[in-house]
Design an enzyme around this catalytic site. Structure first.
Site, PDB file in Angstrom:
ATOM      1  N   HIS A  50      -8.374  74.659  30.366  1.00 39.74           N
ATOM      2  CA  HIS A  50      -9.033  75.022  29.109  1.00 39.74           C
ATOM      3  C   HIS A  50     -10.354  74.287  28.917  1.00 39.74           C
ATOM      4  CE1 HIS A  50      -5.732  77.466  27.718  1.00 39.74           C
ATOM      5  NE2 HIS A  50      -4.872  76.469  27.836  1.00 39.74           N
ATOM      6  N   ARG A  75      -5.220  68.656  35.770  1.00 36.14           N
ATOM      7  CA  ARG A  75      -4.478  69.880  35.491  1.00 36.14           C
ATOM      8  C   ARG A  75      -5.257  71.057  36.061  1.00 36.14           C
ATOM      9  NH1 ARG A  75      -2.386  72.161  29.677  1.00 36.14           N
ATOM     10  NH2 ARG A  75      -4.613  72.433  29.278  1.00 36.14           N
ATOM     11  N   ASP A  89      -7.861  68.142  48.103  1.00 33.31           N
ATOM     12  CA  ASP A  89      -8.872  67.685  49.060  1.00 33.31           C
ATOM     13  C   ASP A  89     -10.004  66.918  48.385  1.00 33.31           C
ATOM     14  OD1 ASP A  89      -7.507  68.607  51.248  1.00 33.31           O
ATOM     15  OD2 ASP A  89      -8.744  70.382  51.562  1.00 33.31           O
ATOM     16  N   GLU A 154       5.981  75.558  29.095  1.00 35.65           N
ATOM     17  CA  GLU A 154       5.255  76.010  27.912  1.00 35.65           C
ATOM     18  C   GLU A 154       5.841  77.279  27.303  1.00 35.65           C
ATOM     19  OE1 GLU A 154       0.813  75.360  28.337  1.00 35.65           O
ATOM     20  OE2 GLU A 154       1.374  75.592  30.436  1.00 35.65           O
ATOM     21  N   ASP A 180       1.667  76.175  23.477  1.00 40.18           N
ATOM     22  CA  ASP A 180       2.066  77.464  24.023  1.00 40.18           C
ATOM     23  C   ASP A 180       3.546  77.731  23.801  1.00 40.18           C
ATOM     24  OD1 ASP A 180      -0.169  78.981  25.336  1.00 40.18           O
ATOM     25  OD2 ASP A 180      -0.478  77.043  26.281  1.00 40.18           O
TER      26      ASP A 180
END
Length: 267
Positions: A50, A75, A89, A154, A180
């Site tokens: 987000h 996240r 990576d 969520e 959520d």
């Protein structure tokens, strides 16, 4: 000379004797990330779901916080193989993957973080910061030691499957997202509604029964303390952009008042 990576968030939680409190980094700014890292919080969440973050900005923020004791998690925007490979990576050692509602979804995500034959992570350690360009001895064969994987529940289906999700091999902990979750229950915007809180705590019970650490998002101080008392091992208690928004509003209010006009002082 071989290089040692920092302990993972899994290790940090295992060594903790109290709830660990964290801050969300949503601004996309490495300067703000460093300010948050120096505040004394236990952990930080660099958000790609987000927030206006791509690979380059996440890398810059990982650099910015690397000199501080706060442990960073990233996240990812979704549980997708290519995204997870690229973020690992970059050198992210701790991942949070959103919108996990079943153990099959959790197992798929766990596999994306492991090299074959245990998983399907693409091999590029010689080219990547993850293994410090092959300077971390045994990185390919000991990849699980260097990466911790957390998944985010969520939905109400996720709550009902919480124990099975937490028991999934390769999942190191579970984070519950009340926002959520509230929406999935028809209570959008009501994160502290009693039914939502009860569902969060039901998820806590399942995750605890699996012997895995549980976290939760709770910007309301009373809710954060209640969840900590209910057994939350790690709690996200604020975000950089929210702190800036509320702080700037208070600053404006102190000088402009409710009318929006600057108060005059007579001399």
């Amino acid at each position: 000379m071989p290089i040692r990576l920092t302990p993972t968030f899994r290790d940090r939680l295992a060594a903790a004797d109290r709830t660990l409190y964290g801050g969300w980094i949503c601004s996309g700014s490495p300067v703000v990330a460093e300010i948050m890292a120096g505040a004394g919080l236990d952990w930080l969440l660099i958000d790609m779901e987000h927030a206006p973050n791509g690979l380059e900005s996440v890398l810059a923020q990982l650099y910015a916080v690397s000199g501080y004791p706060s442990t960073p998690l990233v996240r990812v925007p979704a549980g997708e193989t290519v995204i997870i490979k690229q973020v690992l990576d970059l050198g992210a050692q701790n991942l949070l993957v959103p919108m996990i509602s079943t153990p099959d979804e959790a197992a798929a995500v766990a596999g994306m973080t492991r090299y074959p034959p245990a998983g399907c992570r693409g091999v590029g350690s010689a080219l990547a910061r993850s293994a410090r360009w092959n300077r971390v001895e045994g990185y390919l064969t000991n990849d699980a030691d260097h990466v911790s994987v957390f998944v985010q529940i969520e939905t109400i289906d996720g709550v009902e499957n919480a124990r099975a999700i937490a028991e999934t091999p390769g999942v190191d902990g579970v984070f519950v997202g009340p926002s959520d979750l509230a929406a999935s229950m028809g209570l959008i915007g009501q994160q502290t509604h009693p039914e939502v809180v009860a569902a969060v705590k039901r998820a806590f019970a399942g995750i605890a029964a699996a012997g895995k650490p549980v976290g939760v998002n709770a910007f309301d101080p009373a809710a954060a303390r209640d969840y900590a008392a209910a057994g939350a091992d790690f709690v996200l208690v604020g975000a950089d952009v929210a702190l800036l928004a509320r702080g700037s509003e208070q600053l404006a209010q102190s000088y402009l008042g409710s009318t929006g006009e600057s108060p005059r002082t007579s001399y």
